[in-house]
Design an enzyme around this catalytic site. Structure first.
Site, PDB file in Angstrom:
ATOM      1  N   TYR A 144     -14.007 -45.819 -43.854  1.00 38.15           N
ATOM      2  CA  TYR A 144     -15.323 -47.076 -43.499  1.00 38.15           C
ATOM      3  C   TYR A 144     -16.533 -46.229 -43.831  1.00 38.15           C
ATOM      4  CZ  TYR A 144     -18.915 -50.886 -42.017  1.00 38.15           C
ATOM      5  OH  TYR A 144     -19.117 -51.600 -41.695  1.00 38.15           O
TER       6      TYR A 144
ATOM      7  N   LYS B 223     -13.103 -48.974 -47.525  1.00 39.32           N
ATOM      8  CA  LYS B 223     -14.713 -49.568 -47.455  1.00 39.32           C
ATOM      9  C   LYS B 223     -15.824 -49.023 -47.726  1.00 39.32           C
ATOM     10  CE  LYS B 223     -16.938 -53.691 -44.447  1.00 39.32           C
ATOM     11  NZ  LYS B 223     -17.104 -54.154 -43.384  1.00 39.32           N
TER      12      LYS B 223
END
Length: 289
Positions: free
Chosen positions: A136, A164
């Site tokens: 992330y 992400k």
């Protein structure tokens, strides 16, 4: 497993009572609302879920509750990231009893490690975690960017399956999309960026707006993934005001204002966050009607 994480995942908010305890009935309502709206998977206790303000015991209680309400309907991803590598490894041992599809792990914040430090951090997690990892990258919150070359290096690890991306650096995202292994997923980390990223090769999104308006946003994502860009762009145009409202007072404060107007949960957020203003509530009322 990677295939089930394509499409739209919802970064679930964590509804709270006025005393800041978890509002479990509202959480159940939210889970069912997003599943009925068509989300492909659930993400529990990411940034939108206010993960920094819950104890580890509270997080496990929330995760257990989500599993019970979900009842095997959708895959579940759990947020476990941060700046203490060894602590994350220790905590991950408590997750073995859950059938998670992946762990979403935000890059180390505050420490500001070098790119070599980021690689070492994630490789240690990937070697130890009982489930696959979604990287992330959210520099606005961590003050540390995972550059494209670092992502591509980490993508070679068999237990790191996706990133992400919420850097808003389109050139960085393009490089990842064009050079990544074919089975490594590029996932949008920002609703307003999703349409552009899918056009560049992203396979989906972990979404905030899907808590509130799952069906239209999911329709946009699905159209874009099917290369129906004209239809996706039409829906995207209708959603731009919602994106604007979601950013007005920060996430998840702005989201919870919309959820209160929608009748799903209170606007309550836990300090140091602050509840949404009456002006934002009024703006959501105008938009949602």
């Amino acid at each position: 497993m990677r295939q089930e994480l394509k499409g739209t995942g919802v970064a679930l908010a964590t509804p709270m009572n006025k005393d800041y305890g978890v509002d479990f009935p509202a959480l159940e309502k939210l889970i069912n609302h997003t599943i009925d709206g068509g989300v492909d998977y659930l993400v529990v206790l990411g940034t939108t879920g206010e993960s920094p303000v819950f104890s580890w015991e509270e997080k496990l209680e929330i995760l257990d509750f989500v599993f019970k309400v979900n009842a095997d309907r959708k895959p579940i991803v759990f947020g476990l990231g941060g700046n203490h590598t060894f602590d994350l490894i220790e905590k991950s041992k408590d997750l073995k009893k859950f059938e998670l599809s992946a762990i979403l792990s935000a890059s180390p914040y505050y420490n500001k490690p070098s790119q070599e430090g980021i690689v070492r951090h994630y490789e240690m997690l990937a070697d130890a975690f009982p489930f696959p990892i979604i990287l992330y990258n959210v520099p606005a919150r961590t003050a540390s960017n995972i550059i494209a070359d670092t992502t591509l290096t980490l993508a070679k690890h068999p237990n790191i399956i996706a990133i992400k991306e919420a850097s808003w650096d389109l050139d960085q995202c393009k490089k990842i999309a064009h050079e990544k292994p074919s089975d490594f997923l590029l996932i949008s980390g920002d609703d307003a960026l999703t349409y552009k990223l899918i056009k560049e090769g992203a396979e989906g999104v972990i979404s905030v707006i899907s808590n509130l308006l799952p069906a239209p946003f999911i329709n946009m994502v699905s159209a874009a993934l099917q290369n129906s860009f004209e239809e996706a762009e039409r829906i995207e145009e209708d959603l731009k005001k919602a994106y604007e409202l979601l950013s007005q007072e920060g996430n998840p404060t702005s989201l919870k204002a919309g959820l209160e107007v929608k009748g799903i949960c209170r606007r309550t957020v836990k300090p140091p966050l602050y509840n949404a203003s009456e002006n934002l509530i009024a703006a959501w009322e105008h938009y949602l009607k």
